[in-house]
Design a protein around this motif. Structure first.
Motif, mmCIF file in Angstrom:
data_model
loop_
_atom_site.group_PDB
_atom_site.id
_atom_site.type_symbol
_atom_site.label_atom_id
_atom_site.label_comp_id
_atom_site.label_asym_id
_atom_site.label_seq_id
_atom_site.Cartn_x
_atom_site.Cartn_y
_atom_site.Cartn_z
ATOM 1 N N GLU A 422 0.813 -1.208 0.000
ATOM 2 C CA GLU A 422 0.000 0.000 0.000
ATOM 3 C C GLU A 422 0.852 1.266 0.000
ATOM 4 O O GLU A 422 0.324 2.359 0.195
ATOM 5 C CB GLU A 422 -0.937 -0.005 1.213
ATOM 6 N N ARG A 425 -0.237 3.798 -2.765
ATOM 7 C CA ARG A 425 -1.477 4.515 -2.465
ATOM 8 C C ARG A 425 -1.233 5.616 -1.438
ATOM 9 O O ARG A 425 -1.733 6.737 -1.574
ATOM 10 C CB ARG A 425 -2.531 3.540 -1.947
ATOM 11 N N LEU A 472 -6.951 2.636 3.370
ATOM 12 C CA LEU A 472 -6.110 1.447 3.362
ATOM 13 C C LEU A 472 -6.858 0.247 3.918
ATOM 14 O O LEU A 472 -7.828 0.376 4.659
ATOM 15 C CB LEU A 472 -4.837 1.703 4.176
ATOM 16 N N THR A 473 -6.372 -0.936 3.543
ATOM 17 C CA THR A 473 -6.965 -2.176 4.043
ATOM 18 C C THR A 473 -6.204 -2.739 5.235
ATOM 19 O O THR A 473 -6.711 -3.618 5.920
ATOM 20 C CB THR A 473 -6.989 -3.223 2.919
#
Length: 648
Positions: A422, A425, A472-473
């Motif tokens: 991530e 991102r 975000l995950t």
């Protein structure tokens, strides 16, 4: 016999013919044939009679359909249906009820032959009475004596209305149009009556015809209402069109101004003239970018709540001071807010004009952010150069000035530690965030760093964490440090922010945010530019200052209190004072440090700061006095003069 049938002779003549045959003395076999012929003739007469009755009924239905198909208002149509039903069936009364879903049943809208005021307007609840059963089964139902029929569910109000009309026999047919049932058609007689199959069938046909007519009338009324609404709408549209043309003209002028590169100052001045009031443009942090005129100050909490409401509704909101707040947005991105305080207190500005004004501001801010985006690689490179050298060169400082980065303002460094998948991102988001906040971004060693103009590193870390986490995950960890003034300390503060981030991860606090101030004495250990003196001053500084200014013994009492395991009595013995004296000194310490200084976490920090202070005092005396004096066993090692002063 056939001649009688051909001439449609009445049944009595057929019977008379059989009597004459008998009187002539016909033989038994012939008489049997004549009797059979007479029965067949009577049956043919009955069939003829039924067919004639059916023809009459169909003719009356056709007349009813013609009458109901003529243009009617709904109320007039319902009265016609009730009148036709009563006369065609030869009953005493008929009524029509329509479904009222909001009221929870069927409402009697029209009646004919009624003798009571209770009938029209009567609400028949769901699951009650003959009509609900007819609607549920989609077939006509009847009762020869309604009030004595135990098969039906009734209510007192319904029974009272039936008694008031004096009704006994009742029949109900559903008003069906396609798959929909809009109500019930009732008919009743004031005597006990058993309805024939033909009457039940006739009632069903009447219900179907009435349902179609009711649907047509309802559509016609809705059409007329819609036509009237359209005419009214056209009238409003004409007046609004003139206003819209004026708004378009103003909008074109404002957008042209924004695109012409004249800057926010000129646009705000023009908006103040167009909107007839004082105008301010604020950024997402509620900092004023430009203003024209004086906008009254408003409570910060009210401004924050109004800003959230305006963003959620994407519409202007008015504050208690009479100031209007309009969100300035580009898509779903918040660019700031436009504030308008009209010159006339009772003037309510046009909402569309306010939105167009905010849109023109967003266009200008977007243009400026586009220019900033074009300079983004140079800004990233600038941040990298600031981190590369302990003392940035003159060329680096000149580049910062060209990019409108004022390094003499207080800045904080925020470091983000995302998961590896991530990183891209987060880096993209950080570039946009840095442009919005007027800061810099750098991506190094799997971490994203931000240099932001701010005075509170803890608050900056919290805000960055709150904005980036929903994108975000995986959990993200954020560390921060600062503030610092000047470019020389940026590299050192960056290292401190990274140490803070590493400490959070090492402590198992992944998915959290903090600055050295949040970590207490751990922050002092992690810090590169905060020495022990800073930690001591931040933790027990008020106590030290109080002792220095008033020649008191609060520091010594604090040390004795902790040495005695938190016992005021034992501390008093060590200090050779009365326990009440220790209690008063502890109360004074509470006033200086706050009520929570004895809580475990805070007490640990106080003890660490106290120990550092005492050690620092010992080492200082060791440098400036006789070395043997530093070996005294007690801490702190006050001099005899200090002890005499303390005793005095």
């Amino acid at each position: 016999m056939l001649e009688l049938l051909a001439t449609e002779a009445p049944p009595a003549e057929v019977s008379e013919l059989l009597r004459r045959v008998r009187s002539r003395g016909a033989d038994p076999a012939t008489l049997v044939q004549w009797e059979r012929a007479e029965r067949l003739a009577q049956r043919v007469h009955t069939l003829f009679s039924h067919r004639q009755q059916r023809e009459a009924e169909l003719a009356s239905l056709l007349d009813t359909a013609r009458e109901l198909s003529a243009p009617h208002g709904l109320d007039a149509l319902l009265k016609t249906i009730a009148r036709r039903t009563r006369t065609l069936l030869g009953l005493d009364m008929a009524c029509v009820s329509l479904r009222e879903d909001e009221a929870g049943g069927c409402l009697v809208r029209a009646a004919d032959g009624h003798a009571s005021a209770l009938t029209v307007g009567l609400l028949v609840p769901r699951s009650i009475g003959l009509g609900d059963e007819a609607m549920t089964r989609s077939v006509p139902l009847w009762s020869s004596d309604y009030l004595s029929d135990d098969r039906l569910r009734r209510t007192d109000a319904l029974d009272e209305a039936v008694r008031a009309e004096g009704l006994r026999a009742m029949i109900a047919a559903p008003l069906r149009c396609g798959d929909e049932t809009s109500g019930v058609l009732y008919a009743g007689d004031r005597s006990i009556r058993h309805f024939t199959i033909g009457e039940v069938s006739f009632m069903s046909l009447l219900g179907d015809i009435a349902a179609v007519a009711i649907e047509k009338a309802s559509l016609l009324e809705r059409g007329r209402a819609e036509a009237a609404a359209l005419r009214s709408g056209i009238s409003r549209a004409k007046s609004q069109l003139a206003r819209a043309r004026e708004l378009v003209r103003l909008h074109h002028g404002l957008v042209d101004h924004a695109l012409a590169g004249r800057g926010l100052k000129g646009l705000v001045a023009e908006l103040a003239d167009v909107l007839c009031g004082a105008v301010q443009v604020k950024d997402p942090e509620q900092r004023t970018l430009r203003a024209a005129g004086d906008v009254p100050d408003t409570d910060a909490a009210e401004v924050l709540e109004a800003s959230r409401a305006a963003l959620a509704r994407r519409l202007p909101v008015v504050l208690s001071t009479g100031t209007w707040m309009i969100p300035v947005m580009a898509g779903n991105e918040e660019l700031g807010a436009l504030l308008l305080h009209p010159h006339a207190p009772d003037h309510e500005p046009d909402e569309q004009l306010l939105l167009l004004a905010a849109q023109s501001v967003s266009v200008l801010l977007r243009v400026q952010s586009g220019e900033a985006a074009a300079a983004s690689p140079f800004r990233d490179e600038l941040f990298g150069d600031l981190l590369a050298s302990p003392r940035p060169s003159r060329q680096v400082l000149q580049r910062a000035a060209r990019l409108n980065v004022d390094l003499e303002r207080p800045h904080v460094v925020v470091t983000i530690g995302p998961e590896a998948d991530e990183l891209g991102r987060v880096a993209g988001w950080a570039a946009s965030y840095a442009r919005r906040m007027g800061g810099l971004r750098s991506v190094q060693q799997g971490r994203v760093d931000l240099l932001l103009p701010a005075v509170d590193s803890s608050a900056s870390a919290a805000k960055v964490f709150a904005e980036v986490s929903p994108l975000l995950t995986h959990p993200v960890t954020v560390g921060a440090a600062g503030p610092v003034n000047g470019p020389d300390l940026i590299r050192q503060t960056h290292a401190e922010a990274r140490h803070c981030l590493d400490a959070l991860i090492s402590l198992g606090s992944t998915g959290a945010h903090a600055s050295p101030e949040d970590l207490g004495f751990l922050g002092m250990l992690l810090s590169d530019n905060r020495d022990a003196a800073y930690f001591i001053a931040a933790t027990i500084g008020p106590v030290l200052d109080y002792d220095a200014q008033r020649t008191t013994e609060l520091t010594r009492t604090l040390h004795a209190y902790f040495t005695a395991g938190g016992s005021p009595t034992h501390a008093a013995e060590a200090l050779h004072v009365h326990p009440n004296t220790v209690s008063r000194r502890l109360e004074r310490i509470t006033e200086l440090l706050g009520a929570d200084w004895l809580k475990p976490e805070r007490a640990l920090e106080v003890q660490v700061a106290l120990r550092l202070h005492l050690t620092h005092s010992l080492l200082r005396r060791k440098r400036h006095h006789d070395p043997d004096q530093a070996d005294r066993p007690e801490l702190p090692a006050w001099s005899d003069e200090e002890e005499s002063a303390d005793m005095a």
